[in-house]
Write a protein that holds these residues in place. Sequence first.
Motif, PDB file in Angstrom:
ATOM      1  N   GLU A 217       1.127  -0.464   0.078  1.00  8.85           N
ATOM      2  CA  GLU A 217       0.022  -0.238  -0.119  1.00  8.85           C
ATOM      3  C   GLU A 217       0.867   1.739   0.326  1.00  8.85           C
ATOM      4  OE1 GLU A 217      -3.772   1.989   2.148  1.00  8.85           O
ATOM      5  OE2 GLU A 217      -2.891  -0.189   3.229  1.00  8.85           O
ATOM      6  N   LEU A 218       2.266   1.713   0.889  1.00  6.99           N
ATOM      7  CA  LEU A 218       3.210   2.191   0.621  1.00  6.99           C
ATOM      8  C   LEU A 218       3.590   2.821  -0.710  1.00  6.99           C
ATOM      9  CD1 LEU A 218       4.179   4.929   2.147  1.00  6.99           C
ATOM     10  CD2 LEU A 218       6.184   2.926   3.287  1.00  6.99           C
ATOM     11  N   PHE A 219       3.618   1.421  -0.821  1.00  5.12           N
ATOM     12  CA  PHE A 219       4.892   0.995  -2.388  1.00  5.12           C
ATOM     13  C   PHE A 219       3.650   2.160  -3.359  1.00  5.12           C
ATOM     14  CE2 PHE A 219       4.503  -0.655  -6.580  1.00  5.12           C
ATOM     15  CZ  PHE A 219       6.288  -0.481  -7.080  1.00  5.12           C
ATOM     16  N   GLU A 220       2.529   1.638  -3.908  1.00  9.33           N
ATOM     17  CA  GLU A 220       1.174   2.499  -4.497  1.00  9.33           C
ATOM     18  C   GLU A 220       1.646   3.956  -3.971  1.00  9.33           C
ATOM     19  OE1 GLU A 220      -1.691  -1.208  -6.002  1.00  9.33           O
ATOM     20  OE2 GLU A 220      -2.474  -0.121  -3.304  1.00  9.33           O
ATOM     21  N   ASP A 221       1.514   4.211  -2.501  1.00  7.78           N
ATOM     22  CA  ASP A 221       1.175   5.610  -2.460  1.00  7.78           C
ATOM     23  C   ASP A 221       2.377   6.442  -2.892  1.00  7.78           C
ATOM     24  OD1 ASP A 221      -1.360   5.012  -1.271  1.00  7.78           O
ATOM     25  OD2 ASP A 221      -0.351   4.882   0.746  1.00  7.78           O
ATOM     26  N   LEU A 222       3.269   5.968  -3.264  1.00 10.56           N
ATOM     27  CA  LEU A 222       4.514   6.739  -3.204  1.00 10.56           C
ATOM     28  C   LEU A 222       4.348   6.647  -5.147  1.00 10.56           C
ATOM     29  CD1 LEU A 222       7.055   5.179  -0.815  1.00 10.56           C
ATOM     30  CD2 LEU A 222       6.341   7.594  -0.736  1.00 10.56           C
ATOM     31  N   VAL A 223       4.193   5.604  -5.415  1.00 10.80           N
ATOM     32  CA  VAL A 223       4.214   5.910  -7.524  1.00 10.80           C
ATOM     33  C   VAL A 223       3.313   6.903  -7.524  1.00 10.80           C
ATOM     34  CG1 VAL A 223       3.547   3.983  -8.881  1.00 10.80           C
ATOM     35  CG2 VAL A 223       5.352   2.895  -7.597  1.00 10.80           C
ATOM     36  N   ASN A 224       1.857   7.086  -6.833  1.00 14.22           N
ATOM     37  CA  ASN A 224       0.988   7.215  -7.130  1.00 14.22           C
ATOM     38  C   ASN A 224       1.504   9.206  -6.422  1.00 14.22           C
ATOM     39  OD1 ASN A 224      -1.023   5.789  -8.085  1.00 14.22           O
ATOM     40  ND2 ASN A 224      -1.826   5.910  -5.997  1.00 14.22           N
ATOM     41  N   GLU A 225       2.360   9.209  -5.716  1.00 11.33           N
ATOM     42  CA  GLU A 225       2.818  11.075  -5.803  1.00 11.33           C
ATOM     43  C   GLU A 225       4.320  11.279  -6.620  1.00 11.33           C
ATOM     44  OE1 GLU A 225       4.118  13.377  -2.440  1.00 11.33           O
ATOM     45  OE2 GLU A 225       3.246  11.669  -1.798  1.00 11.33           O
ATOM     46  N   TYR A 226       5.125  10.100  -6.601  1.00  7.40           N
ATOM     47  CA  TYR A 226       6.328  10.747  -7.745  1.00  7.40           C
ATOM     48  C   TYR A 226       6.732   9.879  -9.132  1.00  7.40           C
ATOM     49  CZ  TYR A 226       7.007  12.303  -2.622  1.00  7.40           C
ATOM     50  OH  TYR A 226       7.427  13.225  -1.355  1.00  7.40           O
ATOM     51  N   GLN A 227       5.594   8.543  -8.966  1.00  7.08           N
ATOM     52  CA  GLN A 227       5.603   7.813 -10.388  1.00  7.08           C
ATOM     53  C   GLN A 227       6.946   8.718 -11.346  1.00  7.08           C
ATOM     54  OE1 GLN A 227       2.797   6.007 -12.023  1.00  7.08           O
ATOM     55  NE2 GLN A 227       3.574   5.516 -14.068  1.00  7.08           N
ATOM     56  N   ASP A 228       6.356   9.751 -11.774  1.00  9.02           N
ATOM     57  CA  ASP A 228       7.500   9.948 -13.069  1.00  9.02           C
ATOM     58  C   ASP A 228       9.016  10.653 -13.168  1.00  9.02           C
ATOM     59  OD1 ASP A 228       5.336  10.611 -14.379  1.00  9.02           O
ATOM     60  OD2 ASP A 228       4.923  12.290 -14.643  1.00  9.02           O
ATOM     61  N   GLU A 229       9.341  11.416 -11.595  1.00 11.31           N
ATOM     62  CA  GLU A 229      10.930  11.172 -11.647  1.00 11.31           C
ATOM     63  C   GLU A 229      11.371   9.689 -10.270  1.00 11.31           C
ATOM     64  OE1 GLU A 229       7.887  12.857  -9.833  1.00 11.31           O
ATOM     65  OE2 GLU A 229       8.154  14.395  -9.260  1.00 11.31           O
ATOM     66  N   ILE A 230      10.625   8.770  -9.935  1.00  6.91           N
ATOM     67  CA  ILE A 230      10.856   7.615  -9.853  1.00  6.91           C
ATOM     68  C   ILE A 230      11.250   6.510 -11.502  1.00  6.91           C
ATOM     69  CG2 ILE A 230      10.503   5.561  -9.250  1.00  6.91           C
ATOM     70  CD1 ILE A 230       9.349   6.801  -6.340  1.00  6.91           C
ATOM     71  N   VAL A 231      10.143   7.165 -12.053  1.00  9.28           N
ATOM     72  CA  VAL A 231      10.394   6.617 -13.509  1.00  9.28           C
ATOM     73  C   VAL A 231      12.068   6.821 -14.319  1.00  9.28           C
ATOM     74  CG1 VAL A 231      10.034   6.131 -15.711  1.00  9.28           C
ATOM     75  CG2 VAL A 231       8.809   5.036 -13.935  1.00  9.28           C
ATOM     76  N   LYS A 232      12.183   7.714 -14.495  1.00 13.67           N
ATOM     77  CA  LYS A 232      14.132   8.462 -14.546  1.00 13.67           C
ATOM     78  C   LYS A 232      14.418   8.051 -14.070  1.00 13.67           C
ATOM     79  CE  LYS A 232      11.269  13.410 -15.880  1.00 13.67           C
ATOM     80  NZ  LYS A 232      11.273  14.420 -15.517  1.00 13.67           N
ATOM     81  N   MET A 233      14.384   7.803 -12.961  1.00 13.29           N
ATOM     82  CA  MET A 233      15.724   7.489 -11.899  1.00 13.29           C
ATOM     83  C   MET A 233      16.143   5.441 -11.938  1.00 13.29           C
ATOM     84  SD  MET A 233      15.360   9.517  -8.748  1.00 13.29           S
ATOM     85  CE  MET A 233      16.506   8.984  -7.479  1.00 13.29           C
ATOM     86  N   LEU A 234      15.009   4.824 -12.687  1.00 17.48           N
ATOM     87  CA  LEU A 234      15.705   3.760 -13.003  1.00 17.48           C
ATOM     88  C   LEU A 234      16.341   3.141 -13.895  1.00 17.48           C
ATOM     89  CD1 LEU A 234      11.736   2.626 -11.923  1.00 17.48           C
ATOM     90  CD2 LEU A 234      13.582   2.299  -9.839  1.00 17.48           C
ATOM     91  N   ASP A 235      16.808   2.295 -13.669  1.00 15.67           N
ATOM     92  CA  ASP A 235      17.726   1.348 -14.895  1.00 15.67           C
ATOM     93  C   ASP A 235      16.932   0.490 -15.986  1.00 15.67           C
ATOM     94  OD1 ASP A 235      17.360  -1.192 -13.564  1.00 15.67           O
ATOM     95  OD2 ASP A 235      19.304  -0.652 -12.912  1.00 15.67           O
ATOM     96  N   THR A 236      16.771  -0.189 -16.799  1.00 17.46           N
ATOM     97  CA  THR A 236      16.362  -0.698 -17.854  1.00 17.46           C
ATOM     98  C   THR A 236      15.625  -1.865 -16.880  1.00 17.46           C
ATOM     99  OG1 THR A 236      17.986   0.001 -19.695  1.00 17.46           O
ATOM    100  CG2 THR A 236      16.023  -1.997 -20.213  1.00 17.46           C
TER     101      THR A 236
END
Length: 337
Positions: free
Chosen positions: A278-297
């Motif tokens: 649930e916390l994972f989903e909350d953080l994704v909802n809030e920061y998805q665009d920024e987090i995706v930019k930081m992830l490797d392939t």
Amino acid sequence: MSDLISIIIPVYNVEKYLERCVKSVINQTYKNLEIILVDDGAKDNSGKMCDELSKLDSRIKVIHKENGGLSDARNFGLKIATGDYIGFVDSDDYIADDMYETLYHTIKNNNADISIVSFYEMYKEKVIGVRDSGNLEILSKQEAMKELLIDTKIQSYAWNKLFKKELFNDLKFPTGKNFEDIATTLLLFEKCDRVALLEKPKYYYLRRDDSIVGVRNSKTYTDYLEVIYDKYMYLKGKYPEIELYNAYNYVINMIWVYTIIVTFDLDEVYKEFEKKYELFEDLVNEYQDEIVKMLDTYNKAVFYMMILNKDLSKDAVKQLYVTYKEKRNNGEFSLQI
């Protein structure tokens, strides 16, 4: 006279690796060392080997104790350490001859509380990952904590660092838990004014299939879920300027745990994973665009499969993991899986 460095080496069932480890410490170009071998109730010949190795060098002290785990062994070493600085070496690893000389000059010359070098990641005696730019960075407390959360330049490992002893005055490693470095290193960084990071590899980290991380059991990853959740909650709101990186750290660690759970069919851990999701989903909802930019392939692929449908994606993630791990073990890239 130069400052005394206490090097704590917990020992448990490592007879195959122990002599190489200890001799690499004995042979350090920095000589003012106190070498503390903590036999944590080893069931093989490791304890006896500690006593034999102590005859090679008067700087070696040996403690024999009942088994209490890695954290407990480190804490026992800290109790008797008399050095101005503290270092840790895991007994299945080994170090370059000038590692502690490098760490010492880095911490002293830059008026730092902690110094860090990079490391060679080894698998079956082959280097599969290393950071070797040679760059030196002097980081403030919050800059260092940010890098710790990003987990690329700086990891939570205790063993590639040199610490001022006073950082441990009111701090111990948590006993009875795996992944004790994650919980402790953050708190040590929080007590610092300056951290010196030298991206020059001096430590040889052996990734073993029978290590704590290598053995895929429920307790290992239940502990891991608890540690990463507690770390996120501890930092939440405390340092607003690194809140994004706190969220990123939680998300990427959940990606890793999910990968392990579905690959090795750890159904019991999956129930705990669901509680933290649930916390994972909350953080994704809030920061998805920024987090995706930081992830490797690799992590980006798993991330999208998780948020699309984590239950139906299990087989696909398992196959992806197997493919990437084979490439990683062949040295094609470094990925902590």
